[in-house]
Design a protein around this motif. Structure first.
Motif, short mmCIF file in Angstrom:
data_model
loop_
_atom_site.label_atom_id
_atom_site.label_comp_id
_atom_site.label_asym_id
_atom_site.label_seq_id
_atom_site.Cartn_x
_atom_site.Cartn_y
_atom_site.Cartn_z
N TRP A 1 -2.43 22.68 -9.28
CA TRP A 1 -2.27 21.32 -8.75
C TRP A 1 -0.83 20.85 -8.61
O TRP A 1 -0.06 20.87 -9.57
CB TRP A 1 -3.04 20.33 -9.64
N ASP A 2 -0.46 20.43 -7.42
CA ASP A 2 0.83 19.81 -7.14
C ASP A 2 0.55 18.38 -6.70
O ASP A 2 0.21 18.15 -5.55
CB ASP A 2 1.56 20.60 -6.05
N PRO A 3 0.71 17.42 -7.59
CA PRO A 3 0.31 16.04 -7.28
C PRO A 3 1.29 15.25 -6.42
O PRO A 3 1.02 14.10 -6.11
CB PRO A 3 0.19 15.40 -8.66
N SER A 4 2.41 15.85 -6.02
CA SER A 4 3.44 15.04 -5.35
C SER A 4 2.95 14.37 -4.07
O SER A 4 3.43 13.30 -3.70
CB SER A 4 4.68 15.87 -5.06
N LEU A 5 1.97 14.99 -3.36
CA LEU A 5 1.49 14.36 -2.13
C LEU A 5 0.77 13.04 -2.36
O LEU A 5 0.58 12.26 -1.44
CB LEU A 5 0.58 15.31 -1.36
N ALA A 6 0.37 12.78 -3.60
CA ALA A 6 -0.24 11.49 -3.90
C ALA A 6 0.73 10.35 -3.57
O ALA A 6 0.31 9.26 -3.20
CB ALA A 6 -0.64 11.42 -5.37
N PHE A 7 2.02 10.65 -3.68
CA PHE A 7 3.02 9.64 -3.36
C PHE A 7 3.09 9.33 -1.87
O PHE A 7 3.58 8.28 -1.48
CB PHE A 7 4.39 10.07 -3.87
N VAL A 8 2.60 10.26 -1.05
CA VAL A 8 2.59 10.00 0.39
C VAL A 8 1.60 8.89 0.68
O VAL A 8 1.94 7.86 1.27
CB VAL A 8 2.19 11.26 1.19
N MET A 9 0.36 9.11 0.26
CA MET A 9 -0.65 8.11 0.54
C MET A 9 -0.34 6.82 -0.22
O MET A 9 -0.53 5.73 0.31
CB MET A 9 -2.05 8.63 0.19
N GLY A 10 0.13 6.98 -1.45
CA GLY A 10 0.46 5.79 -2.22
C GLY A 10 1.56 4.98 -1.56
O GLY A 10 1.45 3.76 -1.41
N GLY A 11 2.62 5.66 -1.16
CA GLY A 11 3.73 4.98 -0.51
C GLY A 11 3.32 4.32 0.79
O GLY A 11 3.68 3.18 1.08
N ALA A 12 2.53 5.06 1.58
CA ALA A 12 2.09 4.53 2.87
C ALA A 12 1.17 3.33 2.66
O ALA A 12 1.27 2.31 3.35
CB ALA A 12 1.37 5.62 3.66
N LEU A 13 0.26 3.48 1.73
CA LEU A 13 -0.73 2.45 1.45
C LEU A 13 -0.09 1.14 1.01
O LEU A 13 -0.36 0.07 1.57
CB LEU A 13 -1.66 2.97 0.35
N VAL A 14 0.79 1.21 0.04
CA VAL A 14 1.43 0.00 -0.47
C VAL A 14 2.29 -0.66 0.61
O VAL A 14 2.23 -1.87 0.83
CB VAL A 14 2.28 0.31 -1.72
N THR A 15 3.06 0.17 1.31
CA THR A 15 3.92 -0.35 2.37
C THR A 15 3.11 -1.05 3.44
O THR A 15 3.40 -2.18 3.85
CB THR A 15 4.72 0.80 3.01
N TYR A 16 2.06 -0.36 3.89
CA TYR A 16 1.23 -0.92 4.96
C TYR A 16 0.50 -2.16 4.47
O TYR A 16 0.37 -3.15 5.19
CB TYR A 16 0.23 0.12 5.46
N ALA A 17 0.00 -2.12 3.24
CA ALA A 17 -0.75 -3.26 2.70
C ALA A 17 0.11 -4.51 2.70
O ALA A 17 -0.32 -5.59 3.11
CB ALA A 17 -1.24 -2.95 1.29
N VAL A 18 1.35 -4.37 2.25
CA VAL A 18 2.24 -5.52 2.17
C VAL A 18 2.60 -6.04 3.57
O VAL A 18 2.43 -7.21 3.89
CB VAL A 18 3.52 -5.16 1.40
N ILE A 19 3.09 -5.15 4.41
CA ILE A 19 3.58 -5.59 5.73
C ILE A 19 2.43 -6.08 6.61
O ILE A 19 2.56 -7.10 7.31
CB ILE A 19 4.34 -4.45 6.44
N SER A 20 1.29 -5.39 6.58
CA SER A 20 0.19 -5.81 7.45
C SER A 20 -0.33 -7.19 7.04
O SER A 20 -0.71 -8.00 7.89
CB SER A 20 -0.94 -4.78 7.43
#
Lengths: 134, 146
Positions: B47-66
């Motif tokens: 397991w390489d969990p680093s990609l979780a930061f992709v969805m996490g980063g995108a999600l938080v960013t989009y949630a705030v701006i949208s």
């Protein structure tokens, strides 16, 4: 820069891009939906879709030239089997990682919560089995 | 939104293209365009969990701006309304479709966005993936009436 930092930076860029599409065109940045809409003969709003996908293509073209290591592909059998399942499944399930995972989850959509839980689970099973069997 | 003349129309398409280009650049920077990294995220035995930061980063960013966008505007720049999903029901297609999608994602290590970006760079495996994805989408459109 560690891979976590790149992942986060890329994720933020994706979030901003999706928000930009929402602000300018009022659309959800769900790639399977944007592409799928073009495949449907009844879709009237085609130009923004072509433009958005064109942007993806330009990014890939430039990225492939500037940073070829950033791009990869699966072996032929996996690419074909995976592609068929991803294409059919995304349309059948009304979305993919960007549509459900980014846009849907941010709206706390119950449909997207379920979709993400399901595809993360089956994705993990498929990838783990593939890893074990290869 | 007032009537959109030629300049406005061009600007609207430029903005859509810019959104796609930024989206694609984000996919490249994040590592999502590397199937090995994606499979590493999904493969529980390595397991390489680093990609979780992709969805996490995108999600938080989009949630705030949208949220800011939707709170301040009644319509987008170049359309008369926001086109937001309205369905709230859970049904079998959602679950079965997502399950199939996940299997494909786990096998190929790619999903639509990253696949298209990687294919545009000329990568053979990605080109096969995208071609097959389009076939899969077409197959769906043949089996359903939606």
């Amino acid at each position: 820069m560690s891979s976590w930092a790149y992942a986060l930076a890329g994720g933020v860029m994706i979030g901003v891009a999706a928000a930009l599409l929402l602000l300018t065109h009022g659309r959800i940045a769900g790639i399977s939906g944007i592409a799928g809409g073009l495949l449907s003969a009844t879709t009237r709003d085609r130009s923004w879709r072509v433009a958005f996908l064109g942007g993806l293509l330009i990014a890939g073209l430039i990225g492939g030239l500037l940073a070829p290591a950033a791009v990869g592909g699966a072996s032929a059998p996996l690419a074909i089997a995976g592609g068929l399942l991803v294409g059919f499944g995304a349309r059948y399930g009304s979305g993919c990682t960007s549509g459900h995972g980014v846009c849907g989850l941010s709206r706390l959509s119950r449909r997207s919560l379920v979709a993400v839980a399901v595809f993360m689970s089956t994705g993990a099973i498929a990838a783990t089995l593939r890893g074990v069997l290869s | 939104m007032n009537a959109c003349g030629m300049r406005c129309r061009v600007m609207s398409l430029v903005m859509a293209l810019a959104s796609g280009a930024l989206f694609g650049a984000g996919l490249l920077v994040s590592g999502m365009t590397q199937p090995d990294k994606v499979r590493g995220f999904l493969d529980l035995t390595a397991w390489d969990p680093s990609l979780a930061f992709v969805m996490g980063g995108a999600l938080v960013t989009y949630a705030v701006i949208s949220r800011v966008i939707l709170a301040r505007r009644g319509d987008p720049w170049f359309d008369i309304k926001f086109h937001l999903p309205t369905r709230r029901d859970l049904d079998l297609p959602l679950i079965v479709g997502s399950a199939l999608f996940g299997v494909g994602w786990g096998l190929a290590g790619a999903c639509p966005g990253p696949g298209i970006v990687a294919a545009a760079s000329g990568n053979g495996g990605a080109l096969l993936f995208v071609g097959s994805m389009l076939v899969g989408m077409w197959m769906f459109s043949r089996t359903s009436r939606s």
